[in-house]
Design a protein around this motif. Structure first.
Motif, PDB file in Angstrom:
ATOM      1  N   GLY A 107       0.816  -1.416   0.351  1.00 10.07           N
ATOM      2  CA  GLY A 107      -0.184   0.061   0.176  1.00 10.07           C
ATOM      3  C   GLY A 107       0.511   1.689  -0.051  1.00 10.07           C
ATOM      4  N   ILE A 108       1.594   0.870  -0.713  1.00 12.05           N
ATOM      5  CA  ILE A 108       3.305   2.321  -0.824  1.00 12.05           C
ATOM      6  C   ILE A 108       3.276   2.394  -1.957  1.00 12.05           C
ATOM      7  N   PRO A 109       3.253   3.596  -2.311  1.00 14.89           N
ATOM      8  CA  PRO A 109       3.564   4.651  -3.517  1.00 14.89           C
ATOM      9  C   PRO A 109       4.826   3.019  -5.042  1.00 14.89           C
ATOM     10  N   ASN A 110       4.748   3.164  -5.637  1.00 14.36           N
ATOM     11  CA  ASN A 110       6.299   2.381  -6.614  1.00 14.36           C
ATOM     12  C   ASN A 110       6.799   4.235  -7.539  1.00 14.36           C
ATOM     13  N   ILE A 111       6.772   5.537  -6.394  1.00 13.11           N
ATOM     14  CA  ILE A 111       8.011   6.488  -7.349  1.00 13.11           C
ATOM     15  C   ILE A 111       8.719   6.889  -6.197  1.00 13.11           C
ATOM     16  N   GLY A 112       9.465   7.616  -7.367  1.00 12.10           N
ATOM     17  CA  GLY A 112      10.943   7.940  -6.588  1.00 12.10           C
ATOM     18  C   GLY A 112      11.958   7.560  -7.152  1.00 12.10           C
ATOM     19  N   GLU A 113      13.146   8.172  -6.573  1.00  6.49           N
ATOM     20  CA  GLU A 113      14.146   7.491  -7.033  1.00  6.49           C
ATOM     21  C   GLU A 113      14.696   5.781  -6.606  1.00  6.49           C
ATOM     22  N   PRO A 114      14.871   5.622  -7.667  1.00  2.67           N
ATOM     23  CA  PRO A 114      15.314   3.674  -7.433  1.00  2.67           C
ATOM     24  C   PRO A 114      16.585   4.036  -6.382  1.00  2.67           C
ATOM     25  N   TRP A 115      16.510   2.796  -5.967  1.00  6.64           N
ATOM     26  CA  TRP A 115      17.709   2.995  -4.945  1.00  6.64           C
ATOM     27  C   TRP A 115      18.438   2.059  -4.645  1.00  6.64           C
ATOM     28  N   HIS A 116      19.910   1.324  -4.257  1.00  9.87           N
ATOM     29  CA  HIS A 116      19.230  -0.221  -3.444  1.00  9.87           C
ATOM     30  C   HIS A 116      20.652   0.437  -2.245  1.00  9.87           C
ATOM     31  N   LYS A 117      21.603  -1.423  -1.577  1.00 12.66           N
ATOM     32  CA  LYS A 117      22.484  -0.680  -1.063  1.00 12.66           C
ATOM     33  C   LYS A 117      24.002  -0.710  -1.145  1.00 12.66           C
ATOM     34  N   LYS A 118      24.176  -0.811  -2.873  1.00 14.37           N
ATOM     35  CA  LYS A 118      25.350  -1.003  -2.748  1.00 14.37           C
ATOM     36  C   LYS A 118      25.589   1.091  -3.776  1.00 14.37           C
ATOM     37  N   GLN A 119      25.124   1.609  -3.878  1.00 19.86           N
ATOM     38  CA  GLN A 119      25.298   2.816  -4.091  1.00 19.86           C
ATOM     39  C   GLN A 119      25.609   4.073  -3.793  1.00 19.86           C
ATOM     40  N   LYS A 120      26.220   5.031  -3.938  1.00 23.12           N
ATOM     41  CA  LYS A 120      26.843   6.076  -2.926  1.00 23.12           C
ATOM     42  C   LYS A 120      25.894   7.531  -2.939  1.00 23.12           C
ATOM     43  N   ILE A 121      26.733   8.037  -2.151  1.00 20.66           N
ATOM     44  CA  ILE A 121      25.910   9.324  -2.310  1.00 20.66           C
ATOM     45  C   ILE A 121      27.273   9.982  -1.950  1.00 20.66           C
ATOM     46  N   ASP A 122      26.924  11.667  -2.430  1.00 20.65           N
ATOM     47  CA  ASP A 122      28.008  12.603  -2.027  1.00 20.65           C
ATOM     48  C   ASP A 122      27.984  12.565  -1.043  1.00 20.65           C
ATOM     49  N   TRP A 123      29.188  13.268  -0.468  1.00 21.62           N
ATOM     50  CA  TRP A 123      29.447  13.436   0.989  1.00 21.62           C
ATOM     51  C   TRP A 123      28.313  15.081   1.777  1.00 21.62           C
ATOM     52  N   LYS A 124      28.675  15.239   0.470  1.00 21.18           N
ATOM     53  CA  LYS A 124      27.624  17.094   1.147  1.00 21.18           C
ATOM     54  C   LYS A 124      25.978  16.385   2.301  1.00 21.18           C
ATOM     55  N   HIS A 125      25.752  15.515   1.316  1.00 16.38           N
ATOM     56  CA  HIS A 125      24.912  15.097   2.158  1.00 16.38           C
ATOM     57  C   HIS A 125      24.771  14.414   3.564  1.00 16.38           C
ATOM     58  N   TYR A 126      25.704  13.181   4.356  1.00  7.40           N
ATOM     59  CA  TYR A 126      25.711  13.472   5.490  1.00  7.40           C
ATOM     60  C   TYR A 126      25.451  14.297   6.034  1.00  7.40           C
ATOM     61  N   GLU A 127      26.213  16.081   5.673  1.00  5.44           N
ATOM     62  CA  GLU A 127      26.437  16.367   7.431  1.00  5.44           C
ATOM     63  C   GLU A 127      24.922  17.143   7.614  1.00  5.44           C
ATOM     64  N   PRO A 128      23.877  17.330   7.043  1.00  5.13           N
ATOM     65  CA  PRO A 128      22.930  17.297   7.986  1.00  5.13           C
ATOM     66  C   PRO A 128      22.654  16.782   9.520  1.00  5.13           C
ATOM     67  N   TYR A 129      23.069  15.539   9.362  1.00  5.96           N
ATOM     68  CA  TYR A 129      22.879  14.593   9.967  1.00  5.96           C
ATOM     69  C   TYR A 129      23.771  14.024  10.510  1.00  5.96           C
ATOM     70  N   ILE A 130      24.873  13.898  10.349  1.00  4.90           N
ATOM     71  CA  ILE A 130      25.806  13.880  11.411  1.00  4.90           C
ATOM     72  C   ILE A 130      26.466  14.812  12.453  1.00  4.90           C
ATOM     73  N   LYS A 131      27.382  14.358  13.617  1.00  7.00           N
ATOM     74  CA  LYS A 131      28.015  15.341  14.432  1.00  7.00           C
ATOM     75  C   LYS A 131      28.724  16.478  13.775  1.00  7.00           C
ATOM     76  N   THR A 132      29.221  16.560  14.030  1.00  2.07           N
ATOM     77  CA  THR A 132      30.169  18.116  13.738  1.00  2.07           C
ATOM     78  C   THR A 132      31.691  17.070  14.016  1.00  2.07           C
ATOM     79  N   ILE A 133      31.562  17.161  15.212  1.00  2.00           N
ATOM     80  CA  ILE A 133      33.385  16.186  15.534  1.00  2.00           C
ATOM     81  C   ILE A 133      33.547  14.734  14.998  1.00  2.00           C
TER      82      ILE A 133
END
Length: 310
Positions: A107-133
């Motif tokens: 009962g969830i949509p089949n839309i959005g960016e296809p993604w699987h566990k082997k894919q990588k993301i740019d390091w800039k996307h980590y910053e909002p979620y990771i403690k600065t230290i």
């Protein structure tokens, strides 16, 4: 460090990683993997951020389904053992695993960016979620404690419902990608993610011995939701399906928990002579319930018959 050629699945189930050798260390607590999805909504409802995030795209309704379904361990095990291509045939019934079938059942949509566990993301996307230290310590695998405190409860729930590693010591790029989806930063196709997760689990499990398999199955509730949905489309009741001889040997199956490295396995108490027919990547072998023994399939490296009954 794990070899570059090691499967991501095997790396993900390791409890520690030397990739953090420069980071502050904490004592490791061993214990069994808890790979079953939550059976109540208590933890979810106690997390306002998760409640807000999961209301989007009907994920809260999916969690309600997960809580209400009585998941069946042996069903999930047999489903992945018999999955070839996009079909699994159990008790003469054909089930289909595709992003579309996952979307319809969950009962969830089949839309959005296809993604699987082997894919990588740019390091800039980590910053909002990771403690600065900890930003300078980031590697492909990093400690859960690097995550900002406000996101930790949400991340634990995401892991319990959608990635199902069974432990919470380390995070990967796909965890950050899941956070980006649920915090509405960048939409991800969760139906596709679940489909690929089960597909990868199948590839891993079909080349392992029975005991190794039983320690590695997950998505129990999601697989039962998928099965029950497709049974309904074919006019077959759950009771009629599960009463088939193929499942007779799995009645009375219980979990035996073990401390340390082992997670759990199933102890068969039904001494019926009816075997469960299991298919393996390298051949075919019967899995016997009688005498409470599990016979390892021939052709699997390192496989051997048990020396004594359980």
């Amino acid at each position: 460090m794990a070899s570059e050629h090691s499967s991501d699945y095997e790396v993900e189930t390791q409890s520690d990683s030397p990739l953090e050798e420069k980071a502050p260390q904490r004592p490791h607590k061993s214990g069994r993997h808890v790979r079953e999805e939550p059976t109540t909504l208590i933890e979810l409802q106690a997390c306002p951020l998760a409640m807000s995030c999961f209301q989007h795209q009907s994920f809260y309704e999916l969690c309600q389904k997960v809580a209400s379904v009585q998941f069946h361990h042996e069903l999930a095990h047999l489903f992945v053992l018999h999955l070839h291509g996009d079909q699994s045939i159990l008790a003469g019934v054909t089930f289909t695993l595709t992003p579309e079938s996952v979307s319809l059942a969950m009962g969830i949509p089949n839309i959005g960016e296809p993604w699987h566990k082997k894919q990588k993301i740019d390091w800039k996307h980590y910053e909002p979620y990771i403690k600065t230290i900890f930003l300078r310590h980031l590697k492909r695998v990093f400690s859960f404690r690097y995550l900002k405190d406000e996101y930790a409860p949400l991340m634990r729930l995401i892991m319990k419902y959608f990635s199902c590693e069974g432990r919470f010591s380390h995070l990967y790029a796909y965890h950050i990608r899941l956070l980006m989806h649920f915090t509405r930063v960048r939409m991800m196709n969760i139906s596709y993610f679940i489909f690929r997760n089960i597909e990868r689990m199948t590839t891993f499990i079909q080349r392992k011995t029975p005991q190794q398999q039983l320690n590695s199955v997950y998505h129990f509730a999601l697989i039962k939701i998928l099965v029950v949905h497709q049974l309904g489309l074919q006019g077959i009741t759950w009771d009629d399906f599960i009463s088939h001889d193929s499942f007779r040997a799995s009645r009375g199956v219980s979990e035996v928990e073990h401390e340390g490295e082992h997670s759990h396995w199933y102890e068969c108490h039904d001494t019926s002579s009816v075997p469960v027919f299991i298919t393996y990547q390298r051949g075919v072998r019967h899995l016997f319930a009688e005498a409470r023994r599990v016979l390892s399939p021939p052709g699997v490296e390192g496989a051997s018959l048990p020396t004594s009954t359980l």
